[in-house]
Design an enzyme around this catalytic site. Structure first.
Site, mmCIF file in Angstrom:
data_model
loop_
_atom_site.group_PDB
_atom_site.id
_atom_site.type_symbol
_atom_site.label_atom_id
_atom_site.label_comp_id
_atom_site.label_asym_id
_atom_site.label_seq_id
_atom_site.Cartn_x
_atom_site.Cartn_y
_atom_site.Cartn_z
ATOM 1 N N LYS A 81 5.741 -82.993 1.850
ATOM 2 C CA LYS A 81 6.287 -83.182 0.504
ATOM 3 C C LYS A 81 5.164 -83.208 -0.523
ATOM 4 O O LYS A 81 4.053 -83.653 -0.242
ATOM 5 C CB LYS A 81 7.072 -84.490 0.487
ATOM 6 C CG LYS A 81 7.912 -84.754 -0.751
ATOM 7 C CD LYS A 81 8.687 -86.042 -0.560
ATOM 8 C CE LYS A 81 9.489 -86.435 -1.781
ATOM 9 N NZ LYS A 81 10.213 -87.716 -1.559
ATOM 10 N N SER A 155 14.944 -87.631 -2.688
ATOM 11 C CA SER A 155 13.991 -86.753 -3.338
ATOM 12 C C SER A 155 13.265 -85.809 -2.375
ATOM 13 O O SER A 155 12.576 -84.892 -2.818
ATOM 14 C CB SER A 155 12.954 -87.581 -4.109
ATOM 15 O OG SER A 155 12.177 -88.382 -3.255
ATOM 16 N N SER A 179 15.270 -91.633 -0.025
ATOM 17 C CA SER A 179 14.836 -90.251 -0.226
ATOM 18 C C SER A 179 14.494 -89.476 1.028
ATOM 19 O O SER A 179 14.248 -88.274 0.961
ATOM 20 C CB SER A 179 13.638 -90.208 -1.182
ATOM 21 O OG SER A 179 14.045 -90.540 -2.485
#
Length: 467
Positions: A81, A155, A179
Site C-alpha cells: 500500500k 482504505s 481498512s
C-alpha cells in the site's frame, strides 16, 4: 499448473511451486506484470508498477535458488500500500500532495525483501486513508474485480483489488478503522488486522494515535499466515504468539465457545438481510464443526458509537493534512474532514486517547465467557462506485460510520480482528463475517478461519471477468 492458475494460487502455493521448480520467479512475475498491464487500466489498483525492478528481483531470486539458497517468500510477487515507505519514492498516502522521496524502506517492506519477496508495485488508497472506498478526483476510482460498478472498499482498496484480480500472491494493507477488513470483505479475501504492535510501522512510531495496524490481504488463510510470519516484529510490543501463524492456520482449534452478535453498535443502524443471513449461516457451520455457539448482544454501543472514536478520526485527518507538503492539492472533501479535526479542542483529543485503556477493558469483558466473537464486517453489501460522491461531507461520514459500525472498536482496543469470506449476494458480490479474538491471539482466529475455509472453500470461485 498453467500461469493463470499460478497467479490465482496465492502466496503460499506460489512459494511451493517456485521451490519445487515447477515454475520460475521470472515466469510468474512476468505473467503478473502482463496481467496488470492488461487489466489495471480499468481496475486502477496500482499507483505505480515496478516493471524493471520486479523482473530484476525475480531473476535474482531464481539465481539464488539455482545456487542452493532459499527464503520463505523467495520469488513470490507481493504489492504494498502507498502509505508504506519505499526507498526513493514519496510516501504519498493516497494524495498528490507529497513529493519528497523516502530515504529508506519501511520496516514492513524491508522484511518482505529479506524474506525474498518481489515487490511489484504500490497500491492505491483514498486520500489520507479516510474513506471506506478508494476514489479521488485526481486519481479516479479503483474498481472491484467482482463488479466494475462497485468499489473494492478502502482504505486498502488497491491492495484488495490487486489480490482478487490475480495480480499478486498477496498484498500489504493498513487498518485504522477497518481498512484491511472492509476491502477484504468487499472482494472475497481473507484480511486479518493483527494485534496492535505485531507488525512494526517504522519509520513511524505509531499512526493515527495508535489505531493503525499493518497486515496482509490474501486469497487463503495460509497465505496470510506465511506473509505475516515474515513481517511480524519478534521484538515488538505485542506478546509473542503461541505458535507460528503458519502452524496456526492448519491447526485444529478444538472445541471453542463462540459468541455471535448481530446488533449494530449504534442506534438506528440497519443491517441488510443478506449480511444477517451469512452471519447466521456461519454460526450454524461453526456449530456443525463442533463449537459451542451462543447468541449475545454485548453492550458495545456506548464504546463504538461514542464520540471518542470520531474525535480521534477527525484529529488524525487534521494531522494527516498538516503532514503533506502541498495541502492545497488535496480534494475538497479531504480538507473539509481535516478542518473538522482542527476545530477539536486539544484537551478533548488527549482525553479520548487516554480513555483507550478503559474502553479496552470494557470491550474485552466479553472474552471472559467466550473464545471468539462473530459479527458482520459491514452492515451492507459493497458500495457502488461514486455512491456517496454527491453527498455532503457530513452525510458521507455518517453513512461510513453506519456501514462500518462493527469495526473501529477493535482498532481502539488493538485486538486481532479478521474479515472471513462467507458467501455472495444474490448479484454475486462477496460477503464476509468478522472474527475477533482476545488480545494477542491471532492464532485462534487463524485456526478457526482455516477450519471454515476447509469446510467451505472460497478461493475456488473467481471474479467472473477474470475466471
Amino acid at each position: 499448473m498453467d500461469l493463470t492458475e499460478a497467479c490465482f494460487a496465492g502466496a503460499a502455493r506460489q512459494a511451493e511451486l517456485l521451490r519445487s521448480g515447477e515454475l520460475t520467479s521470472r515466469e510468474l512475475v512476468a505473467e503478473c506484470l502482463r496481467r496488470i498491464h492488461l487489466h489495471d487500466r480499468e481496475l486502477n489498483a496500482f499507483r505505480v508498477v515496478f516493471d524493471a525492478a520486479a523482473l530484476a528481483e525475480a531473476d535474482a531470486a531464481d539465481a539464488t535458488r539455482a545456487a542452493g539458497g532459499d527464503a520463505p517468500l523467495l520469488g513470490v510477487p507481493i504489492a504494498v500500500k502507498e502509505d508504506l515507505a519505499v526507498a526513493g519514492l514519496p510516501t504519498t498516502r493516497g494524495t498528490d500532495a507529497v513529493g519528497t522521496p523516502a530515504a529508506e524502506d519501511s520496516e514492513v517492506v524491508a522484511r518482505l525483501r529479506r524474506a525474498g519477496a518481489v515487490v511489484v508495485g504500490r497500491t492505491r488508497m483514498p486520500e489520507l486513508g479516510l474513506w471506506p472506498y478508494t476514489e479521488s478526483s485526481w486519481a479516479g476510482v479503483t474498481r472491484n474485480p467482482w463488479s466494475h460498478d462497485h468499489s473494492p472498499g478502502g482504505s486498502s482498496g488497491g491492495s484488495a483489488a490487486a489480490v482478487a484480480a490475480g495480480f499478486v500472491g498477496g498484498a500489504i494493507g493498513t487498518d485504522g478503522a477497518g481498512s484491511i477488513r472492509i476491502p477484504a470483505a468487499s472482494t472475497g479475501l481473507f484480511g486479518l488486522k493483527p494485534q496492535r504492535g505485531r507488525v512494526s510501522l517504522a519509520p513511524d512510531e505509531q499512526v493515527w494515535t495508535g489505531l493503525v495496524a499493518a497486515g496482509p490481504l490474501t486469497r487463503h488463510v495460509r497465505d496470510w499466515a506465511l506473509i505475516a510470519d515474515q513481517i511480524a516484529d519478534p521484538n515488538g510490543p505485542a506478546r509473542p504468539p503461541r505458535t507460528s501463524f503458519t502452524a496456526a492456520a492448519t491447526a485444529d482449534p478444538g472445541r471453542l465457545r463462540i459468541a455471535v452478535s448481530l446488533r449494530p453498535w449504534g442506534p438506528g443502524i440497519p443491517l441488510s438481510q443478506e449480511v444477517r443471513d451469512v452471519v447466521l449461516d456461519t454460526a450454524s457451520l461453526l456449530g456443525d464443526l463442533g463449537h459451542d455457539v451462543v447468541r449475545t448482544d454485548p453492550e458495545f454501543a456506548d464504546v463504538a458509537g461514542s464520540t471518542a472514536f470520531a474525535a480521534r478520526y477527525l484529529h488524525c485527518a487534521a494531522l494527516g493534512m498538516a503532514d503533506v507538503e502541498q495541502p492545497s492539492r488535496l480534494d475538497h472533501r479531504t480538507r473539509q474532514v481535516a478542518a473538522l479535526g482542527r476545530r477539536l479542542p486539544a484537551g478533548l483529543v488527549r482525553k479520548v486517547v487516554e480513555q483507550g485503556d478503559r474502553l479496552t477493558g470494557h470491550a474485552n469483558r466479553i472474552f471472559a465467557d467466550c473464545d471468539l466473537l462473530l459479527t458482520p464486517v459491514l452492515t451492507r453489501p459493497p458500495l457502488r462506485i461514486g455512491e456517496w460522491s454527491r453527498w455532503s461531507t457530513i452525510r458521507a461520514l455518517l453513512a461510513a460510520a453506519r456501514m462500518t459500525t462493527f469495526l473501529p472498536l477493535w482498532n481502539v482496543t488493538g485486538n486481532p480482528a479478521a474479515a472471513v469470506p462467507a458467501g455472495h449476494t444474490s448479484g454475486g458480490l462477496p460477503l464476509a463475517v468478522q472474527l475477533v479474538a482476545r488480545p494477542h491471539d491471532e492464532c485462534t482466529v487463524l485456526s478457526v478461519a482455516g477450519q471454515l475455509e476447509r469446510a467451505r472453500p472460497w478461493a475456488d470461485r473467481l471474479p467472473p471477468a477474470f475466471a
